[in-house]
Design an enzyme around this catalytic site. Sequence first.
Site, PDB file in Angstrom:
ATOM      1  N   SER A  38     -44.878  -1.418 -21.035  1.00  0.00           N
ATOM      2  CA  SER A  38     -43.702  -0.722 -20.552  1.00  0.00           C
ATOM      3  C   SER A  38     -42.481  -0.194 -21.170  1.00  0.00           C
ATOM      4  CB  SER A  38     -43.118  -1.369 -19.133  1.00  0.00           C
ATOM      5  OG  SER A  38     -44.162  -1.022 -17.839  1.00  0.00           O
ATOM      6  N   LYS A  82     -41.656   3.030 -22.142  1.00  0.00           N
ATOM      7  CA  LYS A  82     -40.881   4.061 -21.212  1.00  0.00           C
ATOM      8  C   LYS A  82     -39.446   4.304 -22.135  1.00  0.00           C
ATOM      9  CE  LYS A  82     -42.455   2.643 -16.780  1.00  0.00           C
ATOM     10  NZ  LYS A  82     -43.453   1.626 -16.991  1.00  0.00           N
ATOM     11  N   SER A 115     -38.778  -0.037 -14.179  1.00  0.00           N
ATOM     12  CA  SER A 115     -39.991   0.029 -14.788  1.00  0.00           C
ATOM     13  C   SER A 115     -40.948   0.832 -13.858  1.00  0.00           C
ATOM     14  CB  SER A 115     -40.693  -1.148 -15.274  1.00  0.00           C
ATOM     15  OG  SER A 115     -41.765  -1.055 -15.996  1.00  0.00           O
TER      16      SER A 115
END
Length: 469
Positions: free
Chosen positions: A139, A142, A311
């Site tokens: 993640s 991102k 997230s």
Amino acid sequence: MVADRGTWQLTAGAAVVGLALAAAAVTAAGPWDNGQRKAEREHAAALGRTGGADHQVAGRGSGAADAPGPAPAASAPGVLAAASAPKTPSVTPADLAKVLGPLLDDPGLGPLRTASVVDAATGRQLYGRGAGTAMTPASTVKIATAVAVLSATGPAHRIPTKVVAAPDFRAITLVGGGDPTLDMPRLRALADRTAKGLRDRGVTTVRLSYDTSLYKGPEIHPIGAGNDNIAPVTALMINEGRLDDSTEGGAPRSPDPAGDAARAFVGLLSERGVNTEAGPTRGKAPARGPALATTHSAPVPALVERMLTNSDNDIAEALARQTALATGRPASFAGAEAAVTDRLKRLKLPLAGARFADGSGLNRADKVSAALLTTLLVRAADPAHPELRPALTGLPVAGFTGTLSGRTAAGSGGLVRAKTGTLRGVDTLAGTVLSADGRLLAFAFLAGDTPSAAVARPALDRLAAALLP
């Protein structure tokens, strides 16, 4: 901690000015506000706390919508101006190598570890190990999605969901614009305006269709259907397709979030005296039909902050597609990948070996280097790029917000801001800290083939905490 703790203590004189100068470089163009995030503050009540996967914190998830919000991050103490800044940084590459090297060798990080620590004001790398090696980021990708969409759309962009009528107003189409944050309160408001528009024209019975044609390509993420970490990626949904009352973390997802949204809209119209004929059915809105009503998401900076803090995978995929749309590409996985890559190239970022197969980091085909992650953070701190600032302000705060709310290793609570990343065998952390002399340090630590998140996460947290004074 780096060096001797006594050498890190700020004094009331020159070292404090270093804090002022470094903070000025980051805060010159906002959206910082006394240690709080403007976009988060302004939209917190409406946005709630939704989240993605692989970062679930005990006690959060189902029922969290009724729980009190996370505690605000501790604000920095007041800073007084002084005569001159320190000439010699207290953070040196030798100090960092001495402290970070052994921590990076922790067996809990598995056999594949890379690292980068950069002075955000100068862009100078202070520490690196395999910094240019592309690895699966989970993640932390991102951060790249955030920088790309912020550079492509601008701070005022909001994602619309609208109702378009046929010329005779006997048929209407609910048109998805790609907003995963659409919720029931906003859908009710859209139904209010739609019903009023129809009643004003003497119409009480309509045919309803729904249009998801803005998105192209497959709706199912490559990780597969029925995954609790993400809903089908469609241009129309409510509550991120969740089938329970959770607001973050894994949750059962609808196989047809667009149809669910349309059926909910039918019910809301019926409550308002508008009858719909058989349906709803999928269809395309008339090209020149009048718009009866529109609802908009929060501005992109607020969506970016929400995505990073929690997230949120669904928001991440939506923002990747908004990047594609803003650059004239198809709103698909492939179109988003091309758009994100192009935007980061324009920012002159080190993309060797990088790939952005999705916006969320759930795809193991994603590849980024530690050097790329730190450069993204440095770019977001650059006064020449104020539009990128939410990529910093959205980072979770250790011990306080989002996916770092339960992580406070070695006194990092309130002092480390970082994006987490977790897949099976992959654990990553990238963010910022302030050094003792007020320098903003960007860091990224990526680990692969880790034995378990239970041992890898504390090891990553210790690395970040070691940068603190």
